[in-house]
Write a protein that holds these residues in place. Structure first.
Motif, PDB file in Angstrom:
ATOM      1  N   UNK A   1       0.807  -1.218   0.000  1.00  0.00           N
ATOM      2  CA  UNK A   1       0.000   0.000   0.000  1.00  0.00           C
ATOM      3  C   UNK A   1       0.836   1.262   0.000  1.00  0.00           C
ATOM      4  N   UNK A   2       1.961   1.253   0.719  1.00  0.00           N
ATOM      5  CA  UNK A   2       2.846   2.425   0.759  1.00  0.00           C
ATOM      6  C   UNK A   2       3.362   2.743  -0.637  1.00  0.00           C
ATOM      7  N   UNK A   3       3.776   1.726  -1.376  1.00  0.00           N
ATOM      8  CA  UNK A   3       4.286   1.938  -2.734  1.00  0.00           C
ATOM      9  C   UNK A   3       3.213   2.548  -3.633  1.00  0.00           C
ATOM     10  N   UNK A   4       1.994   2.046  -3.508  1.00  0.00           N
ATOM     11  CA  UNK A   4       0.895   2.564  -4.331  1.00  0.00           C
ATOM     12  C   UNK A   4       0.610   4.024  -3.983  1.00  0.00           C
ATOM     13  N   UNK A   5       0.619   4.338  -2.672  1.00  0.00           N
ATOM     14  CA  UNK A   5       0.283   5.690  -2.214  1.00  0.00           C
ATOM     15  C   UNK A   5       1.212   6.743  -2.782  1.00  0.00           C
ATOM     16  N   UNK A   6       2.458   6.372  -3.066  1.00  0.00           N
ATOM     17  CA  UNK A   6       3.433   7.350  -3.543  1.00  0.00           C
ATOM     18  C   UNK A   6       3.601   7.321  -5.062  1.00  0.00           C
ATOM     19  N   UNK A   7       2.683   6.631  -5.744  1.00  0.00           N
ATOM     20  CA  UNK A   7       2.757   6.588  -7.204  1.00  0.00           C
ATOM     21  C   UNK A   7       1.488   7.116  -7.875  1.00  0.00           C
ATOM     22  N   UNK A   8       0.344   7.055  -7.193  1.00  0.00           N
ATOM     23  CA  UNK A   8      -0.902   7.499  -7.820  1.00  0.00           C
ATOM     24  C   UNK A   8      -1.144   8.978  -7.516  1.00  0.00           C
ATOM     25  N   UNK A   9      -1.932   9.682  -8.350  1.00  0.00           N
ATOM     26  CA  UNK A   9      -2.227  11.103  -8.127  1.00  0.00           C
ATOM     27  C   UNK A   9      -2.938  11.328  -6.794  1.00  0.00           C
ATOM     28  N   UNK A  10      -2.764  12.541  -6.226  1.00  0.00           N
ATOM     29  CA  UNK A  10      -3.374  12.851  -4.934  1.00  0.00           C
ATOM     30  C   UNK A  10      -4.901  12.789  -4.996  1.00  0.00           C
ATOM     31  N   UNK A  11      -5.485  13.290  -6.083  1.00  0.00           N
ATOM     32  CA  UNK A  11      -6.945  13.270  -6.204  1.00  0.00           C
ATOM     33  C   UNK A  11      -7.469  11.842  -6.224  1.00  0.00           C
ATOM     34  N   UNK A  12      -6.761  10.964  -6.914  1.00  0.00           N
ATOM     35  CA  UNK A  12      -7.169   9.555  -6.954  1.00  0.00           C
ATOM     36  C   UNK A  12      -7.091   8.933  -5.567  1.00  0.00           C
ATOM     37  N   UNK A  13      -6.083   9.337  -4.790  1.00  0.00           N
ATOM     38  CA  UNK A  13      -5.947   8.824  -3.428  1.00  0.00           C
ATOM     39  C   UNK A  13      -7.126   9.259  -2.563  1.00  0.00           C
ATOM     40  N   UNK A  14      -7.535  10.510  -2.697  1.00  0.00           N
ATOM     41  CA  UNK A  14      -8.683  11.012  -1.935  1.00  0.00           C
ATOM     42  C   UNK A  14      -9.963  10.278  -2.330  1.00  0.00           C
ATOM     43  N   UNK A  15     -10.189  10.093  -3.635  1.00  0.00           N
ATOM     44  CA  UNK A  15     -11.394   9.409  -4.104  1.00  0.00           C
ATOM     45  C   UNK A  15     -11.431   7.962  -3.634  1.00  0.00           C
ATOM     46  N   UNK A  16     -10.282   7.306  -3.687  1.00  0.00           N
ATOM     47  CA  UNK A  16     -10.186   5.917  -3.238  1.00  0.00           C
ATOM     48  C   UNK A  16     -10.586   5.820  -1.768  1.00  0.00           C
ATOM     49  N   UNK A  17     -10.078   6.724  -0.970  1.00  0.00           N
ATOM     50  CA  UNK A  17     -10.380   6.747   0.460  1.00  0.00           C
ATOM     51  C   UNK A  17     -11.870   6.995   0.680  1.00  0.00           C
ATOM     52  N   UNK A  18     -12.414   8.016   0.004  1.00  0.00           N
ATOM     53  CA  UNK A  18     -13.808   8.387   0.208  1.00  0.00           C
ATOM     54  C   UNK A  18     -14.789   7.327  -0.242  1.00  0.00           C
ATOM     55  N   UNK A  19     -14.555   6.712  -1.390  1.00  0.00           N
ATOM     56  CA  UNK A  19     -15.466   5.691  -1.895  1.00  0.00           C
ATOM     57  C   UNK A  19     -15.490   4.464  -0.993  1.00  0.00           C
ATOM     58  N   UNK A  20     -14.312   4.080  -0.513  1.00  0.00           N
ATOM     59  CA  UNK A  20     -14.284   2.920   0.366  1.00  0.00           C
ATOM     60  C   UNK A  20     -15.051   3.189   1.665  1.00  0.00           C
ATOM     61  N   UNK A  21     -14.861   4.373   2.228  1.00  0.00           N
ATOM     62  CA  UNK A  21     -15.557   4.709   3.471  1.00  0.00           C
ATOM     63  C   UNK A  21     -17.066   4.777   3.272  1.00  0.00           C
ATOM     64  N   UNK A  22     -17.511   5.264   2.123  1.00  0.00           N
ATOM     65  CA  UNK A  22     -18.945   5.355   1.879  1.00  0.00           C
ATOM     66  C   UNK A  22     -19.580   3.971   1.820  1.00  0.00           C
ATOM     67  N   UNK A  23     -18.873   3.016   1.224  1.00  0.00           N
ATOM     68  CA  UNK A  23     -19.374   1.637   1.171  1.00  0.00           C
ATOM     69  C   UNK A  23     -19.430   1.033   2.564  1.00  0.00           C
TER      70      UNK A  23
END
Length: 274
Positions: free
Chosen positions: A240-262
């Protein structure tokens, strides 16, 4: 009630939550509890465990695993310079106070109250992370130490009651206060250790002597599930750490928000069904 026929599915679900929770711990700085709590809650419910104990055991066991997952995730972010050590030192005392308050409340209140807290906070955070615009200004806002202390108490208390490592509360909070999303994730990953240790000890103590607990339980902490989850969550946190430092910041926020909503929707469904 508990035999190997019922324990086996529980351990399988625990293993799956360890893998997914580990990846999300490194990716989102959440400690993995946001996955582990609902997963164990579902598995324990299916085993026929008393509803009054189900959420407490799920939360207590999750906090125990977070101790180790946050160490793995936090170290990965530390090597990449994504942890604000000054904030950790500033926040540590107030976080510990909050964890004690939240841990004691979580060990004695109704399991439905814990579910409601989990669902409401997760939904609020999800909406904020999905719909708030990302700005290019990543300069942290300046507050007096008492204000930071109060925020730490609130974050620690909610995290202990929800059985999470603090990322669900701290990541959006720090991002709102002006921290870069990656630094918010990294710092929150380290905060998970400060929350997990006292939180797990409190849940273990408040659950001593409770009847109807699964085998190999120390209070509200199930050592068998923890033993399955910890090796997997700590290993996959590095992914997960490797992924976090390679994807765009906006994508990271959306990933976090969508998972929490589910996750929030699932918990609200359980409340209504109950």
């Amino acid at each position: 009630m508990f035999d190997w026929v019922t324990l086996f599915p529980l351990l399988v679900i625990a293993a799956g939550s360890g893998v997914v929770g580990g990846v999300l711990a490194g990716l989102l700085g959440v400690g993995g509890g946001i996955v582990i709590v609902p997963s164990l809650y579902l598995a324990l419910s299916l085993s026929g465990m008393a509803p009054a104990l189900t959420m407490q055991v799920a939360v207590g066991t999750s906090l125990a695993t977070i101790v180790f997952t946050s160490m793995s995730s936090g170290y990965g972010h530390y090597k990449r310079g994504a942890i604000d050590m000054g904030l950790l030192k500033l926040w540590a005392p107030s976080l510990l106070v909050g964890v004690v308050v939240g841990g004691v409340l979580g060990g004695v209140v109704s399991g439905k109250v814990l579910i409601a807290v989990f669902a409401v906070v997760a939904l609020m955070v999800a909406l904020d992370m999905i719909f708030r615009r990302t700005t290019n200004n990543d300069t942290p806002r300046s507050f007096a130490k008492p204000v930071w202390g109060g925020l730490g108490v609130i974050a620690g208390a909610i995290s202990a009651m929800m059985g999470i490592g603090g990322g669900t509360v701290c990541v959006p909070l720090l991002n709102f206060l002006g921290y870069d999303i990656r630094k918010a994730v990294g710092t929150s990953a380290a905060i998970g250790f400060l929350i997990g240790v006292p939180g797990a000890l409190i849940y273990a103590a408040t659950g001593l002597g409770a009847e109807g607990l699964p085998p190999f339980s120390l209070g509200y902490v199930n050592l068998l599930c923890a033993a399955v989850i910890i090796p997997l969550s700590t290993s996959f946190a590095r992914v997960g750490v490797k992924i976090a430092h390679t994807i765009p910041r906006r994508a990271l926020r959306l990933c976090f928000g969508l998972f929490l909503s589910i996750t929030s929707a699932r918990m609200f469904w359980d409340l209504l069904a109950g």
